[in-house]
Design an enzyme around this catalytic site. Sequence first.
Site, PDB file in Angstrom:
ATOM      1  N   ASP A  91      -0.102  -3.841   6.360  1.00 42.20           N
ATOM      2  CA  ASP A  91      -0.733  -3.303   7.567  1.00 42.20           C
ATOM      3  C   ASP A  91      -2.200  -3.726   7.675  1.00 42.20           C
ATOM      4  O   ASP A  91      -3.027  -2.999   8.223  1.00 42.20           O
ATOM      5  CB  ASP A  91      -0.664  -1.767   7.565  1.00 42.20           C
ATOM      6  CG  ASP A  91       0.741  -1.253   7.812  1.00 42.20           C
ATOM      7  OD1 ASP A  91       1.643  -2.063   8.041  1.00 42.20           O
ATOM      8  OD2 ASP A  91       0.929  -0.018   7.759  1.00 42.20           O
ATOM      9  N   HIS A 114      -7.304  -0.727   5.617  1.00 36.82           N
ATOM     10  CA  HIS A 114      -6.270   0.185   6.127  1.00 36.82           C
ATOM     11  C   HIS A 114      -6.093   1.321   5.104  1.00 36.82           C
ATOM     12  O   HIS A 114      -6.100   2.498   5.468  1.00 36.82           O
ATOM     13  CB  HIS A 114      -4.986  -0.599   6.331  1.00 36.82           C
ATOM     14  CG  HIS A 114      -3.819   0.211   6.788  1.00 36.82           C
ATOM     15  ND1 HIS A 114      -3.752   0.796   8.030  1.00 36.82           N
ATOM     16  CD2 HIS A 114      -2.657   0.540   6.168  1.00 36.82           C
ATOM     17  CE1 HIS A 114      -2.595   1.446   8.148  1.00 36.82           C
ATOM     18  NE2 HIS A 114      -1.920   1.308   7.030  1.00 36.82           N
ATOM     19  N   HIS A 141       4.808  -4.813  10.691  1.00 34.77           N
ATOM     20  CA  HIS A 141       5.190  -4.127  11.933  1.00 34.77           C
ATOM     21  C   HIS A 141       5.304  -5.075  13.111  1.00 34.77           C
ATOM     22  O   HIS A 141       4.534  -6.038  13.211  1.00 34.77           O
ATOM     23  CB  HIS A 141       4.171  -3.036  12.300  1.00 34.77           C
ATOM     24  CG  HIS A 141       4.167  -1.858  11.387  1.00 34.77           C
ATOM     25  ND1 HIS A 141       5.023  -0.795  11.547  1.00 34.77           N
ATOM     26  CD2 HIS A 141       3.416  -1.587  10.298  1.00 34.77           C
ATOM     27  CE1 HIS A 141       4.789   0.110  10.594  1.00 34.77           C
ATOM     28  NE2 HIS A 141       3.813  -0.353   9.815  1.00 34.77           N
ATOM     29  N   HIS A 146       1.452   3.934   1.935  1.00 33.84           N
ATOM     30  CA  HIS A 146       2.046   4.695   3.044  1.00 33.84           C
ATOM     31  C   HIS A 146       3.567   4.757   2.944  1.00 33.84           C
ATOM     32  O   HIS A 146       4.225   3.799   2.557  1.00 33.84           O
ATOM     33  CB  HIS A 146       1.624   4.097   4.395  1.00 33.84           C
ATOM     34  CG  HIS A 146       0.191   4.387   4.730  1.00 33.84           C
ATOM     35  ND1 HIS A 146      -0.545   3.635   5.599  1.00 33.84           N
ATOM     36  CD2 HIS A 146      -0.641   5.372   4.283  1.00 33.84           C
ATOM     37  CE1 HIS A 146      -1.774   4.140   5.691  1.00 33.84           C
ATOM     38  NE2 HIS A 146      -1.858   5.188   4.892  1.00 33.84           N
ATOM     39  N   HIS A 183       0.843  -1.198   0.000  1.00 36.11           N
ATOM     40  CA  HIS A 183       0.000   0.000   0.000  1.00 36.11           C
ATOM     41  C   HIS A 183       0.874   1.242   0.000  1.00 36.11           C
ATOM     42  O   HIS A 183       2.094   1.147   0.103  1.00 36.11           O
ATOM     43  CB  HIS A 183      -0.992  -0.009   1.167  1.00 36.11           C
ATOM     44  CG  HIS A 183      -0.368   0.117   2.527  1.00 36.11           C
ATOM     45  ND1 HIS A 183       0.427  -0.860   3.089  1.00 36.11           N
ATOM     46  CD2 HIS A 183      -0.417   1.111   3.459  1.00 36.11           C
ATOM     47  CE1 HIS A 183       0.826  -0.486   4.290  1.00 36.11           C
ATOM     48  NE2 HIS A 183       0.336   0.723   4.541  1.00 36.11           N
ATOM     49  N   ASP A 239       6.004   4.695   5.058  1.00 37.99           N
ATOM     50  CA  ASP A 239       6.880   3.747   5.762  1.00 37.99           C
ATOM     51  C   ASP A 239       6.971   2.404   5.028  1.00 37.99           C
ATOM     52  O   ASP A 239       7.704   1.506   5.455  1.00 37.99           O
ATOM     53  CB  ASP A 239       6.448   3.553   7.231  1.00 37.99           C
ATOM     54  CG  ASP A 239       5.068   2.955   7.385  1.00 37.99           C
ATOM     55  OD1 ASP A 239       4.122   3.460   6.749  1.00 37.99           O
ATOM     56  OD2 ASP A 239       4.920   1.968   8.140  1.00 37.99           O
ATOM     57  N   HIS A 240       6.233   2.278   3.896  1.00 39.76           N
ATOM     58  CA  HIS A 240       6.287   1.061   3.085  1.00 39.76           C
ATOM     59  C   HIS A 240       6.858   1.328   1.689  1.00 39.76           C
ATOM     60  O   HIS A 240       7.260   0.394   1.005  1.00 39.76           O
ATOM     61  CB  HIS A 240       4.887   0.457   2.951  1.00 39.76           C
ATOM     62  CG  HIS A 240       4.298   0.075   4.280  1.00 39.76           C
ATOM     63  ND1 HIS A 240       4.114  -1.225   4.682  1.00 39.76           N
ATOM     64  CD2 HIS A 240       3.883   0.847   5.329  1.00 39.76           C
ATOM     65  CE1 HIS A 240       3.609  -1.245   5.905  1.00 39.76           C
ATOM     66  NE2 HIS A 240       3.463   0.001   6.315  1.00 39.76           N
TER      67      HIS A 240
HETATM   68 FE    FE Z   1       2.896   0.791   8.167  1.00 35.81          FE
HETATM   69 ZN    ZN Z   2       0.238   1.688   6.558  1.00 36.84          ZN
END
Ligand code: FE
Ligand code: ZN
Length: 263
Positions: A134, A117, A172, A57, A55, A59-60
Amino acid sequence: MLTITAIKAFNDNYIWVLQQQPHTQVYVVDPGDASVVIDYLQANQLTLAGILLTHHHNDHTGGVAALQTYSHNRLRVYGPDNEKIEGITHPLHAKAKPRFTLEYLSAELQVLDVPGHTAGHIAYVVEDALFCGDTLFSGGCGRLFEGTPAQMLDSLQQLAKLPADTRVYCAHEYTLSNLKFALAVNPNNRALQDYNERAIQLRRQNKATIPSTLALERAINPFLRASDTEIVDSIKQHFSDLNHANLDELSGFTLLRQWKDNF
Ligand code: FE
Ligand code: ZN
């Protein structure tokens, strides 16, 4: 044999590395940070062949551009076609449930559409490994940033239907805080109590609790068990000002997610 290794990133992200021995070309899932991936590749004399994204975001996806530059723009970058992500070379139409193979990996990959998410979140299944970003966490699930509770519940149920021995590679290390909440809503769940003890030991030794398995998640994850009697009772007690005449699975799940958001 397919080996899967974790690269730690930021505070609690895992970037999963897929390697089919004896090949030295590997794939990474959700590289939020390029530098830790490059360090890993160099330390292990590996070449990056491609990237799998779940996805949008940061942090990915934050490492995609730098990894592409590092790899002289030769990377195959897979990701959902309905999210705004810079750098995807192979958009996946998740609704079509595509299956595809990757060079240097002998196993077929299956793509699952798991919105909730984010609106276009996808998951990948390779052999007995599930990369669910996530969406499903050990002992918990992702926050609903773009999707509805109904979508998330549907996505989690889709994942829960995979074989029991499926290994759950989420993105995570949220396990301990998830289990704290799980124990608050389902305190007499013996499997959950045991797992919490194991997870505490693992984290004390700075070891990952991931991968989990679907068998374990089905036994301990409250978001896969929203209609469990004790969990339903906890929800009714916590939201005692609401009328619970028809607390079906979706209403229960919705309240559970709301409770966790404020836990
Ligand atoms: Fe994340
Ligand atoms: Zn995420």
